[in-house]
Design an enzyme around this catalytic site. Structure first.
Site, mmCIF file in Angstrom:
data_model
loop_
_atom_site.group_PDB
_atom_site.id
_atom_site.type_symbol
_atom_site.label_atom_id
_atom_site.label_comp_id
_atom_site.label_asym_id
_atom_site.label_seq_id
_atom_site.Cartn_x
_atom_site.Cartn_y
_atom_site.Cartn_z
ATOM 1 C CE LYS A 119 -2.879 -0.658 -10.596
ATOM 2 N NZ LYS A 119 -2.429 -1.918 -9.970
ATOM 3 C CG HIS B 63 -0.828 1.609 -13.235
ATOM 4 N ND1 HIS B 63 -1.095 2.619 -12.326
ATOM 5 C CD2 HIS B 63 0.237 0.929 -12.742
ATOM 6 C CE1 HIS B 63 -0.233 2.540 -11.325
ATOM 7 N NE2 HIS B 63 0.585 1.525 -11.553
#
Length: 255
Positions: free
Chosen positions: A145, A141
């Protein structure tokens, strides 16, 4: 016309939902909740405590620290709610179980149709493979995040785990323990960098063979559209906890 309230309305996902909603002729985003940011024409409340009216559905893409406020508002005004915030605690899920006696909740760590279909694939693949293949999950990600492993990675592992009678052990960190891998381990590896929207690989590593089931999100649009479809679905329910599996099942039955 279904009137929708978004928590986290000025975040990346909140903005994407607002944009994608323009293509839904039966959905109207009437307001948002966010502690910071400009609504760009949309009414933004700083707190759910300031929202004193009911809507047809609440879509929550905010932060785990705000989840008590989300459930309090939804329960008070009997508002069907799409829970898309990840990183929620076990206590939060227990509170959802209680709240679901009075309101409908749509709960999914990932609003993508593709990821949820992969969960169904895992339920079929794991019983055949787990005794002779090692299972590992790699997720990637963007660098903003906060939680790791991702809620989607855990969701995939849960789908695998529930498909067999034996119990898997989730291994989040191999650094602190020097030992051979156990057969019933599901290992997690997390990558954070750049602007990666979301990539997940479920790896079945066997003798002389590797099987990988992969999903790559090219845009947040798939999550936004999924959340809006979930809002359509949950706004017609009365009580209980629902998931993308229920939405897919209903869609297939109505074909």
């Amino acid at each position: 016309m279904k009137k929708i309230l978004i928590t986290g309305a000025c975040g990346f996902m909140g903005k994407m939902i607002r944009e994608c909603a323009k293509a839904f002729d039966d959905i109207e985003i009437i307001a948002g909740v966010d502690i910071a940011g400009d609504g760009e024409g949309l009414t933004i409340y700083r707190s759910l405590e300031n929202v004193t009216f009911a809507v047809d559905c609440l879509i929550d893409f905010s932060h785990p620290s705000l989840f008590d406020d989300v459930l309090t508002y939804a329960t008070k005004y009997k508002v069907p709610t799409v829970v898309a915030t990840t990183g929620l605690s076990k206590e939060a899920y227990k509170r959802m179980d209680v709240a679901a006696d009075n309101i409908p909740l749509f709960v999914s760590a990932n609003m993508s149709l593709g990821i949820n279909l992969i969960c169904e694939l895992l339920k079929k693949a794991v019983p055949t493979l787990y005794k002779t293949y090692d299972i590992e999950i790699v997720e990637k990600h963007h660098n903003r995040k906060l939680d790791a492993p991702s809620g989607t990675a855990i969701m995939l592992a849960d789908a695998a785990s529930k498909s067999v009678d034996e119990e898997f052990d989730y291994i989040y960190d191999r650094h602190s323990v020097r030992q051979k891998r156990n057969k019933m381990d599901i290992g997690f590896s997390s990558v954070r960098g750049g602007t990666i929207v979301g990539e997940h690989d479920v790896i079945f590593a066997g003798d002389d063979e590797i099987i990988t089931i992969s999903h790559s999100a090219m845009s947040r649009r798939i999550f936004a559209n999924g959340a809006l479809e979930a809002a359509r679905f949950i706004s017609e329910k009365r009580t209980g906890i629902y998931s993308m599996e229920d939405l897919i099942k209903e869609r297939l039955e109505n074909k």
